[in-house]
Design a protein around this motif. Sequence first.
Motif, PDB file in Angstrom:
ATOM      1  N   UNK A  32      -9.246  12.119  28.974  1.00 14.16           N
ATOM      2  CA  UNK A  32      -9.789  12.239  27.609  1.00 14.16           C
ATOM      3  C   UNK A  32     -10.980  11.340  27.360  1.00 14.16           C
ATOM      4  N   UNK A  33     -10.933  10.115  27.896  1.00 16.11           N
ATOM      5  CA  UNK A  33     -12.062   9.217  27.657  1.00 16.11           C
ATOM      6  C   UNK A  33     -13.314   9.655  28.408  1.00 16.11           C
ATOM      7  N   UNK A  34     -13.139  10.398  29.499  1.00 18.40           N
ATOM      8  CA  UNK A  34     -14.306  10.963  30.187  1.00 18.40           C
ATOM      9  C   UNK A  34     -14.998  11.992  29.305  1.00 18.40           C
ATOM     10  N   UNK A  35     -14.211  12.768  28.560  1.00 17.03           N
ATOM     11  CA  UNK A  35     -14.808  13.735  27.627  1.00 17.03           C
ATOM     12  C   UNK A  35     -15.640  12.998  26.590  1.00 17.03           C
ATOM     13  N   UNK A  36     -15.072  11.929  26.021  1.00 15.29           N
ATOM     14  CA  UNK A  36     -15.800  11.158  25.006  1.00 15.29           C
ATOM     15  C   UNK A  36     -17.053  10.510  25.589  1.00 15.29           C
TER      16      UNK A  36
END
Length: 590
Positions: A184-188
């Motif tokens: 998820x933090x890669x998406x952000x």
Amino acid sequence: MASKDDEMSDGLQVELFHPDSDREPGDTNIQRLGFDIHPIVFPISLVVIITFVAATIALGDQAASVYNNIFNFVNGNFGWFYITSVNLFIITVIYFAASKYGNIRIGGVEAEKEFSDFSWMAMLFSAGMGIGLMFFSVAEPMWHFGSSASDFMVVPPAFDVAGGTAAAATASMATTFFHWGLHPWAIYALVGLGLAFFSFNRGLPLTFRSIFWPLLGERIYGWPGHVIDLVTVFATLFGLSTSLGLGVSQVNTGLSYVLGDTLGLASIPTGTVPQVLLIAGITLIATASVAAGLDDGVRRLSTLNLYLMFGLLGFLIIAGPTVYIFGTFADGFGAYLGNILDMSYFTGTIGGAAALGGYTVKGWMGSWTIFYWGWWIAWSPFVGMFIARISKGRTVREFVMGVLVLPSLFSFMWLSTFGGSALWVELRSAGGIASAVANQGQTVAMFAMLNQFPLGAASGLIATTLVITFFVTSSDSGSLVIDHLTSGGKHDVPKTQRIFWAVTEGTVAATLLVGGGLSALQTASITTGLPFAVILVLMCYTVYLGLDNEYEILSSEQFAERAQDADDVEVVSGVDPQDVGGGADVESSD
């Protein structure tokens, strides 16, 4: 008054890096009645939102069935696309950070940090996963631990272990880490980096259309750009509404459980009507914070959130099973790393119709991993744009490391503390947390766990307060983001407009709860996230084009000569003209 060197460096940034365009953010806007709006994006967004709210109300009891059918369609046909896309995003951002592009500074060679590292991290945590971590940090490990109390509480299909055992506890933590960690933090990180780069380094509007300048050029100001921003508005609004809906459900349960069941002070009803009233009340608080602005409102509340989070975290580490918590972190992290490839590419397609408790395997994927990926993607315009807005002055490597690694580690520690404490209770004394979740829903998980330790009522009230403040900061930040999108990318918009969107977010969240509860919230996320996932896949390429062009300019003889004219301007460390063919002249940016 700006100094001569400042003027020269600013001129250098505009001359060498900004595209050759006479367009300005919001240059076609309509300014009336305290609003500063884009003439296409704002009215179309408003019409679609009003239509959605009216249709949901008109459908009445049928709304839940409609949402459920849409959810099953997206999950059954596009789950594989979500899985593949999110893996692509994590590979892309790691490449950007580790490659030669890692030393490029967001905002230009002389850009300074607008916020301290502590304030930056505080706002990042509050915007990123505050409500979600509070909601799922106990509920998800309990659900995946498996329990005879519910056919739906089962060990994830990627792990072949018996429910209710120590092996199931490890599997539940690994799966929870997977859902809340690097992916998820890669998406952000991808979204935030793209927005920050094209806005601060290229001087383009702070909207998603700007990221496609390398492909569209001036057409970003036409209908191709309008469509991109419209999709982004809807993804942002419904992704945010999902979080607000989950948050207010937990606040309702927390007040009822602590004040009623635990302390016996008041009987607080739970259900749709109380939750809609809570949304109205908390939205009023959010509008006051929105009116105060980014620095006075969002920053201060975000800092307060961080203090409350660390206070609650520290309390449970001390009052709870301290050694077990740290052991859970190590075991869970090891199982996460050991199974990350299997979990990352597991789609549930092979044998997807096989029974898995109350689910099929495919059904479990839709309720958990696919829902999460759709939620994170729908949530990413909000989080990514907010992170972009506060990240000027940081290098690409610093940005990616800050957004990708540190929040993931913090999430792992939080999940180990709260989820690990719940597992400790269940494994040793069958303390009733799992049965409470099965009988009363996932919203009760946090409070049932805290009640097993000293000062359970007090810590439960603090947890409820924290969810409320997260609700406020999420609404604040979301209003700021949608303002940027619907005002043509302007960095500063009228207070009236920010307040308008804060109220609209609350209205949509309330409508989704009335129209179908958790199922409607999940459907809103994965449905609006699907078209936006396509946009993010294309973004991987356009951000690469932008960074590569920036590197070439920084490595050129033209930049080196201009930099020498400004005493305080330095070529970015690590960028050597010889790396790109001896420093050829660069005539223009992308």
